[in-house]
Design a protein around this motif. Structure first.
Motif, PDB file in Angstrom:
ATOM      1  N   ALA A   1       0.811  -1.218   0.000  1.00  0.00           N
ATOM      2  CA  ALA A   1       0.000   0.000   0.000  1.00  0.00           C
ATOM      3  C   ALA A   1       0.842   1.265   0.000  1.00  0.00           C
ATOM      4  O   ALA A   1       0.355   2.334  -0.360  1.00  0.00           O
ATOM      5  CB  ALA A   1      -0.938   0.010   1.215  1.00  0.00           C
ATOM      6  N   GLU A   2       2.108   1.154   0.428  1.00  0.00           N
ATOM      7  CA  GLU A   2       2.965   2.346   0.497  1.00  0.00           C
ATOM      8  C   GLU A   2       4.390   1.970   0.141  1.00  0.00           C
ATOM      9  O   GLU A   2       4.956   1.007   0.678  1.00  0.00           O
ATOM     10  CB  GLU A   2       2.925   2.965   1.890  1.00  0.00           C
ATOM     11  CG  GLU A   2       3.764   4.226   2.033  1.00  0.00           C
ATOM     12  CD  GLU A   2       3.587   4.915   3.382  1.00  0.00           C
ATOM     13  OE1 GLU A   2       4.595   5.267   4.004  1.00  0.00           O
ATOM     14  OE2 GLU A   2       2.414   5.096   3.786  1.00  0.00           O
TER      15      GLU A   2
ATOM     16  N   ARG B   1      12.448   4.181   8.007  1.00  0.00           N
ATOM     17  CA  ARG B   1      12.602   3.390   9.236  1.00  0.00           C
ATOM     18  C   ARG B   1      11.302   2.717   9.640  1.00  0.00           C
ATOM     19  O   ARG B   1      11.311   1.695  10.337  1.00  0.00           O
ATOM     20  CB  ARG B   1      13.136   4.267  10.365  1.00  0.00           C
ATOM     21  CG  ARG B   1      14.615   4.583  10.242  1.00  0.00           C
ATOM     22  CD  ARG B   1      15.144   5.303  11.464  1.00  0.00           C
ATOM     23  NE  ARG B   1      14.631   6.667  11.555  1.00  0.00           N
ATOM     24  CZ  ARG B   1      15.162   7.709  10.943  1.00  0.00           C
ATOM     25  NH1 ARG B   1      16.242   7.544  10.184  1.00  0.00           N
ATOM     26  NH2 ARG B   1      14.655   8.917  11.069  1.00  0.00           N
ATOM     27  N   GLY B   2      10.163   3.262   9.205  1.00  0.00           N
ATOM     28  CA  GLY B   2       8.874   2.648   9.503  1.00  0.00           C
ATOM     29  C   GLY B   2       8.451   1.602   8.499  1.00  0.00           C
ATOM     30  O   GLY B   2       7.353   1.050   8.606  1.00  0.00           O
TER      31      GLY B   2
ATOM     32  N   ILE C   1       3.084  -4.550   3.526  1.00  0.00           N
ATOM     33  CA  ILE C   1       2.267  -3.540   2.852  1.00  0.00           C
ATOM     34  C   ILE C   1       2.963  -2.181   2.832  1.00  0.00           C
ATOM     35  O   ILE C   1       2.496  -1.257   2.169  1.00  0.00           O
ATOM     36  CB  ILE C   1       0.877  -3.414   3.507  1.00  0.00           C
ATOM     37  CG1 ILE C   1       1.002  -2.932   4.952  1.00  0.00           C
ATOM     38  CG2 ILE C   1       0.123  -4.733   3.443  1.00  0.00           C
ATOM     39  CD1 ILE C   1      -0.324  -2.588   5.588  1.00  0.00           C
ATOM     40  N   LYS C   2       4.076  -2.051   3.574  1.00  0.00           N
ATOM     41  CA  LYS C   2       4.838  -0.802   3.572  1.00  0.00           C
ATOM     42  C   LYS C   2       6.298  -1.149   3.299  1.00  0.00           C
ATOM     43  O   LYS C   2       6.998  -1.662   4.170  1.00  0.00           O
ATOM     44  CB  LYS C   2       4.694  -0.061   4.893  1.00  0.00           C
ATOM     45  CG  LYS C   2       5.312   1.333   4.870  1.00  0.00           C
ATOM     46  CD  LYS C   2       4.986   2.100   6.128  1.00  0.00           C
ATOM     47  CE  LYS C   2       5.549   3.513   6.086  1.00  0.00           C
ATOM     48  NZ  LYS C   2       5.216   4.290   7.306  1.00  0.00           N
ATOM     49  N   ARG C   3       6.736  -0.876   2.078  1.00  0.00           N
ATOM     50  CA  ARG C   3       8.070  -1.297   1.661  1.00  0.00           C
ATOM     51  C   ARG C   3       8.977  -0.083   1.455  1.00  0.00           C
ATOM     52  O   ARG C   3       8.583   0.898   0.832  1.00  0.00           O
ATOM     53  CB  ARG C   3       7.999  -2.116   0.370  1.00  0.00           C
ATOM     54  CG  ARG C   3       7.199  -3.393   0.554  1.00  0.00           C
ATOM     55  CD  ARG C   3       7.106  -4.208  -0.700  1.00  0.00           C
ATOM     56  NE  ARG C   3       5.963  -5.110  -0.613  1.00  0.00           N
ATOM     57  CZ  ARG C   3       5.450  -5.768  -1.625  1.00  0.00           C
ATOM     58  NH1 ARG C   3       5.984  -5.628  -2.829  1.00  0.00           N
ATOM     59  NH2 ARG C   3       4.409  -6.561  -1.456  1.00  0.00           N
ATOM     60  N   GLY C   4      10.158  -0.207   2.009  1.00  0.00           N
ATOM     61  CA  GLY C   4      11.147   0.859   1.885  1.00  0.00           C
ATOM     62  C   GLY C   4      12.333   0.400   1.065  1.00  0.00           C
ATOM     63  O   GLY C   4      12.846  -0.709   1.247  1.00  0.00           O
ATOM     64  N   PHE C   5      12.783   1.260   0.163  1.00  0.00           N
ATOM     65  CA  PHE C   5      13.909   0.947  -0.714  1.00  0.00           C
ATOM     66  C   PHE C   5      14.958   2.058  -0.595  1.00  0.00           C
ATOM     67  O   PHE C   5      14.621   3.242  -0.677  1.00  0.00           O
ATOM     68  CB  PHE C   5      13.449   0.841  -2.167  1.00  0.00           C
ATOM     69  CG  PHE C   5      12.422  -0.228  -2.420  1.00  0.00           C
ATOM     70  CD1 PHE C   5      12.802  -1.510  -2.775  1.00  0.00           C
ATOM     71  CD2 PHE C   5      11.065   0.046  -2.290  1.00  0.00           C
ATOM     72  CE1 PHE C   5      11.851  -2.496  -3.017  1.00  0.00           C
ATOM     73  CE2 PHE C   5      10.104  -0.924  -2.525  1.00  0.00           C
ATOM     74  CZ  PHE C   5      10.502  -2.206  -2.883  1.00  0.00           C
TER      75      PHE C   5
ATOM     76  N   SER D   1      15.541  14.478  11.676  1.00  0.00           N
ATOM     77  CA  SER D   1      14.546  15.417  11.160  1.00  0.00           C
ATOM     78  C   SER D   1      14.087  15.061   9.757  1.00  0.00           C
ATOM     79  O   SER D   1      13.135  15.655   9.259  1.00  0.00           O
ATOM     80  CB  SER D   1      15.112  16.846  11.149  1.00  0.00           C
ATOM     81  OG  SER D   1      15.421  17.284  12.448  1.00  0.00           O
ATOM     82  N   SER D   2      14.754  14.134   9.118  1.00  0.00           N
ATOM     83  CA  SER D   2      14.433  13.773   7.739  1.00  0.00           C
ATOM     84  C   SER D   2      13.111  13.019   7.670  1.00  0.00           C
ATOM     85  O   SER D   2      12.937  11.971   8.294  1.00  0.00           O
ATOM     86  CB  SER D   2      15.553  12.910   7.152  1.00  0.00           C
ATOM     87  OG  SER D   2      15.196  12.403   5.894  1.00  0.00           O
ATOM     88  N   LYS D   3      12.185  13.532   6.908  1.00  0.00           N
ATOM     89  CA  LYS D   3      10.876  12.888   6.761  1.00  0.00           C
ATOM     90  C   LYS D   3      10.989  11.566   6.004  1.00  0.00           C
ATOM     91  O   LYS D   3      10.332  10.588   6.352  1.00  0.00           O
ATOM     92  CB  LYS D   3       9.911  13.840   6.050  1.00  0.00           C
ATOM     93  CG  LYS D   3       9.643  15.129   6.823  1.00  0.00           C
ATOM     94  CD  LYS D   3       8.768  16.067   6.013  1.00  0.00           C
ATOM     95  CE  LYS D   3       8.507  17.354   6.789  1.00  0.00           C
ATOM     96  NZ  LYS D   3       9.771  18.110   7.042  1.00  0.00           N
ATOM     97  N   ILE D   4      11.813  11.548   4.953  1.00  0.00           N
ATOM     98  CA  ILE D   4      11.953  10.302   4.206  1.00  0.00           C
ATOM     99  C   ILE D   4      12.710   9.270   5.035  1.00  0.00           C
ATOM    100  O   ILE D   4      12.426   8.067   4.959  1.00  0.00           O
ATOM    101  CB  ILE D   4      12.661  10.546   2.848  1.00  0.00           C
ATOM    102  CG1 ILE D   4      12.460   9.353   1.906  1.00  0.00           C
ATOM    103  CG2 ILE D   4      14.124  10.869   3.036  1.00  0.00           C
ATOM    104  CD1 ILE D   4      11.045   9.167   1.440  1.00  0.00           C
TER     105      ILE D   4
END
Length: 704
Positions: free
Chosen positions: A81-82, A250-251, A341-345, A242-245
Motif C-alpha cells: 500500500a505504500e 525506518r517505519g 504492505i509498507k516497503r522501503g527501498f 529530522s528527515s521525513k523520508i
C-alpha cells in the motif's frame, strides 16, 4: 432461441445483425478486465524517452535493474500500500514514479494526487518530466490516441497546467498537481493514489493545520478503507532525526540492495568504506568488495553486478541480515521475506548507474573541512541522512585565535580578497570586514557597531556606513582596492538597504532564510516586507522587493566547523611549539577584536522542537545572548560565495595575490573584476609571514 433477423428483410436484417455484433464486441470489451501487467512490464513495453534525453528511446531495465522491484510494488495486484524510496540525487527513483503514473492512466485509472514542495515545483516537474514522457510515448501521446488528454483543447475539456486528465476514463480520473505549501490544494479531493516527491522539502506544519503528509493521508482514507489505495514517497534525505523520508524508511521493511560479486558470486551491500583510491588520486577510485578480498572492481563493472532480485530487508523475523551473503543463503532469505504492505527501498550513490565511484570520491575530497558541503555530499551523493555532531564552540576559548601582532586598521600579510557583512538594526548597523585567502582562510580586519537610525535611505547609519566602506583597503605595498563584495541585510528596512546597495557596485542586498538544503546564496527572488504599522520591516504579502536569499543554516554549520578546526589547530601549535597544518577555514582574530564578538559570534545553537510529533532542528539564539556579529560573519561568508572564491585555482589565487601585494602601479587592473586568466610569475608571491602588517583603514574610531 435465435433471433430472427430475416423477418426484417434482407437489407434491414443485415444492418441489425451487424449492429448487434458491434454492440456485442463493445460490451465484451467494456467488461474485459485490463491485462494483468506489472508496472515494470508496462514501462519496458510502453515508456519512451525523447530523442534529446541523455538515454533516448525505450525504457531499458538493464540500465537500472534495481528499479524493477520498486515499480512492481506499485502494481495493482501487489498487496503493498505504500512505497518509500530514500535515494541519492539522480538515481531513477522519480522516473519509477513517472512510469507508475503512465501505467495508472492506461490500466488502472483513478484520481491521483502528485505533491511537490511547492505548486511551482509541481508544475515545473510536469513541464520538464511528465509532458516530455507523454509526447515521446505513443501509448500516452494524445495525438496518437494515447491515454492522456492534450492541453489547451478548444472545448475546455483538456488537461491544464495543474490537472492532467485521462482520456480512457470518466471525469473522476486525473493527476492533480499540488504544492505541500498550500493547504487548499491538499484538501480539495478524495484520491486513490498519491505521489509525494522531494518529501524532505515539505513543511512540518502548514498554516497551523498539521503536516502535509497528514493531509495527504486524509485524502486517501476512503480508498484505503477498501484496500485499493497506493502511495509513493520519494526524496533525498537531509538531517538525521529530522528527515521525513528517513522517518518513513525506518517505519517500512527497510530493503537494501545487494550487488553480486563478479569474482566469488556472493551478494553484498556496498558501503562507502568499500570505496578506495590511490593516495591523492580520488579520480581513480574503485571498489574493494567485503566478500572475497579481491582488490579492485572498476566502475564499468557495476552494471553487471546489479540484478533485479537484489533487494532484501535488513531484518527478517527480527533477525538482522548480514552485509555479505552466499548466493544460496541470499535466495533462501529472499523467499522468507514477508510481502509487507509498507516497503522501503534505499538507493545509495554506491549503486547508482548515473554517478561513478570516482565522482563520489572527488566530491568527498572537495567537501573536507566544510561541514555544510559534507552534509550536501552525504545527502545528495551518498543518499543517506547527515548526522549533526559537535556542540557550539566555547566562546571563551576563542581568545586562543587572537594574534597580538596586528589589530584594527592594519592589514596582516595573508588576505587576498576582502568582503563585508552587515546586520541592520533599528538603532544602527553591525558590520564586519573579513580578509580571505585560499581554502577559506579568514582574517577579521574590523568589526564594529555604527549607531544611527536606519529607516531613511542614505541618512543616519547608512551615510556613516557608506563613508566607512568607500575608502576600501590598502594591501602591503600600498595598493588600494575597494571592498570586493558587501552583503547587506535587507530583511529589516528593505528600501534603505537597497538604496545603499544601489549607490555603489559590489554591494548586494540579502535576506537570510532558514532551510538545511538552501545554497549559501541564491538568485535574487521577490521578498516582501511591511513598511509601516506594527509589523514594520517584517514579511508582507503586499510589497515585493528584490533580495538575494542566503541559506543561513548551512553557513552557520560551516562557520562553527571552521571555529572548531581553528581551535584544534591553535591547540596543536601550542602543544608542539610550531605552526600546525592550516585547516580549511582557519580563522584569525586581531588583538582589537571587540570584547563581545566571540560571545555574539557563537550565540546560536541547534535546538530540537517537536512539530506535529516530528522533530525539527533549528538554529536558536541562546538565552541572554545577541547574535549580531554571528549574522555579520554569515553574511560575509555569503559574500565569499557570491564571488565564487571556491572555484579559483591555485594559479588564480597566486595571480591575484601577486597583483594586490605588488608595489603600487596605477596602470594595473583589478583581477577580481576583470577575470583571472593569466598565470602568475613564479617569483611574485610574497612570504606568508603574518608579522608584516600595513595600515588599510583609518585606525581612529572617531572618523564619523
Amino acid at each position: 432461441m435465435t433471433f430472427d433477423f430475416e423477418r426484417f428483410g434482407t437489407v434491414a436484417g443485415g444492418v441489425l445483425r451487424r449492429n448487434v455484433r458491434r454492440l456485442d464486441r463493445a460490451l465484451a470489451s467494456g467488461m474485459r478486465p485490463p491485462p494483468r501487467m506489472r508496472v515494470s512490464e508496462w514501462a519496458a513495453e510502453y515508456r519512451h524517452f525523447p530523442d534529446d534525453a541523455p538515454i533516448p528511446g525505450k525504457w531499458r531495465h538493464d540500465t537500472a535493474p534495481e528499479l524493477v522491484e520498486i515499480m512492481d510494488a506499485l502494481s495493482p495486484h501487489d498487496p503493498c500500500a505504500e512505497v518509500v524510496v530514500i535515494k541519492c540525487a539522480q538515481s531513477g527513483g522519480s522516473a519509477s514514479a513517472e512510469n507508475w503514473l503512465g501505467f495508472i492512466s492506461d490500466l488502472a485509472p483513478g484520481p491521483v494526487l502528485f505533491v511537490q514542495a511547492t505548486a511551482k515545483a509541481a508544475t515545473q516537474w510536469a513541464a520538464e518530466k511528465f509532458w516530455p514522457m507523454v509526447e515521446a510515448s505513443p501509448r500516452l501521446n494524445p495525438d496518437r490516441g494515447g491515454t492522456i488528454r492534450a492541453q489547451g483543447l478548444a472545448n475546455g475539456d483538456g488537461s491544464t497546467s495543474e490537472k492532467v486528465l485521462f482520456s480512457r476514463a470518466g471525469s473522476g480520473s486525473y493527476i492533480l498537481l499540488a504544492g505541500a505549501n498550500s493547504a487548499a490544494n491538499l484538501r480539495q479531493r478524495t484520491v486513490r493514489y498519491a505521489v509525494e516527491d522531494d518529501l524532505d522539502q515539505f513543511p512540518n506544519d502548514l498554516d497551523g493545520q498539521g503536516s502535509p503528509e497528514g493531509m495527504v493521508d486524509e485524502r486517501l482514507k476512503v480508498w484505503r478503507s477498501r484496500g485499493l489505495s497506493k502511495r509513493c514517497k520519494i526524496s533525498t534525505p537531509t538531517i538525521k532525526g529530522s528527515s521525513k523520508i528517513g522517518h518513513a524508511y525506518r517505519g517500512s521493511d527497510r530493503r537494501r540492495f545487494y550487488l553480486k560479486c563478479p569474482e566469488c558470486g556472493s551478494r553484498f551491500v556496498p558501503d562507502w568504506e568499500d570505496i578506495r583510491w590511490p593516495e591523492g588520486h580520488h579520480e581513480e577510485a574503485f571498489l574493494t568488495p567485503p566478500c572475497c578480498g579481491v582488490e579492485r572492481i572498476e566502475h564499468w563493472q557495476k552494471g553487471s553486478m546489479k540484478l533485479a532480485d537484489g533487494w532484501l530487508s535488513d531484518q527478517i523475523n527480527g533477525e538482522a541480515m548480514p552485509r555479505v551473503l552466499d548466493e544460496d543463503v541470499f535466495q533462501a532469505l529472499r523467499a522468507r521475506m514477508p510481502q509487507s504492505i509498507k516497503r522501503g527501498f534505499h538507493l545509495p550513490g554506491e549503486i547508482s548507474p548515473f554517478q561513478s565511484w570516482a565522482e563520489m570520491a572527488v566530491g568527498f575530497r572537495d567537501a573536507q573541512g566544510d561541514i555544510a558541503k559534507l552534509k550536501t555530499w552525504t545527502n545528495l551523493k551518498r543518499g543517506i541522512e547527515f548526522e549533526l555532531k559537535g556542540d557550539t564552540p566555547d566562546y571563551e576559548a576563542l581568545s586562543a585565535l587572537r594574534e597580538q601582532h596586528w589589530g584594527r586598521g592594519q592589514m596582516p600579510v595573508g588576505p587576498v580578497v576582502v568582503v563585508l557583512g552587515a546586520d541592520v538594526q533599528g538603532d544602527g548597523i553591525y558590520c564586519e570586514i573579513v580578509g580571505v585567502a585560499e581554502r577559506a582562510e579568514t582574517w577579521q580586519l574590523d568589526a564594529r557597531f555604527i549607531p544611527g537610525h536606519t529607516d531613511v535611505p542614505g541618512a543616519g547609519a547608512w551615510a556613516d556606513l557608506d563613508a566607512y566602506t568607500k575608502r576600501g583597503v590598502t594591501f602591503p605595498g600600498g595598493r588600494e582596492v575597494p571592498i570586493d563584495q558587501e552583503c547587506i541585510d535587507a530583511g529589516y528596512h528593505t528600501e534603505a538597504a537597497q538604496a545603499y546597495c544601489a549607490k555603489r557596485p559590489r554591494r548586494t542586498p540579502i535576506f537570510g532564510r532558514a532551510g538545511w538544503s538552501r545554497p549559501p546564496i541564491g538568485r535574487g527572488e521577490a521578498i516582501a516586507y511591511d513598511k509601516q504599522g506594527r509589523r514594520v520591516g517584517e514579511k508582507s504579502k503586499k510589497v515585493e522587493d528584490k533580495a538575494f536569499l542566503v541559506g543561513i543554516d548551512g553557513l552557520k554549520l560551516t562557520w562553527y566547523g571552521f571555529l572548531r578546526a581553528s581551535l584544534k589547530a591553535a591547540a596543536e601549535a601550542v602543544e608542539s611549539g610550531m605552526d600546525a597544518v592550516v585547516p580549511v577555514g582557519r580563522v584569525h582574530l586581531g588583538r582589537d577584536t571587540p570584547p563581545d564578538w566571540a560571545e555574539q559570534g557563537t550565540a546560536e545553537t541547534i535546538v530540537v522542537k517537536m512539530i506535529n510529533g516530528f522533530p525539527d532542528r533549528r538554529w536558536t539564539p541562546m538565552p541572554g545572548r545577541q547574535n549580531h556579529y554571528l549574522d555579520c560573519r554569515i553574511y560575509a561568508m555569503a559574500a565569499m560565495a557570491k564571488l565564487m572564491l571556491d572555484t579559483l585555482s591555485e594559479v588564480d589565487w597566486a595571480k591575484l595575490r601577486a597583483e594586490r601585494y605588488a608595489p603600487t602601479n596605477p596602470d594595473q587592473g583589478d583581477l577580481l573584476a576583470n577575470g583571472l586568466t593569466q598565470p602568475a610569475p613564479s617569483k611574485a608571491e610574497p612570504p606568508r609571514s603574518t608579522a608584516q602588517t600595513d595600515t588599510y583603514l583609518d585606525s581612529r574610531d572617531d572618523y564619523l
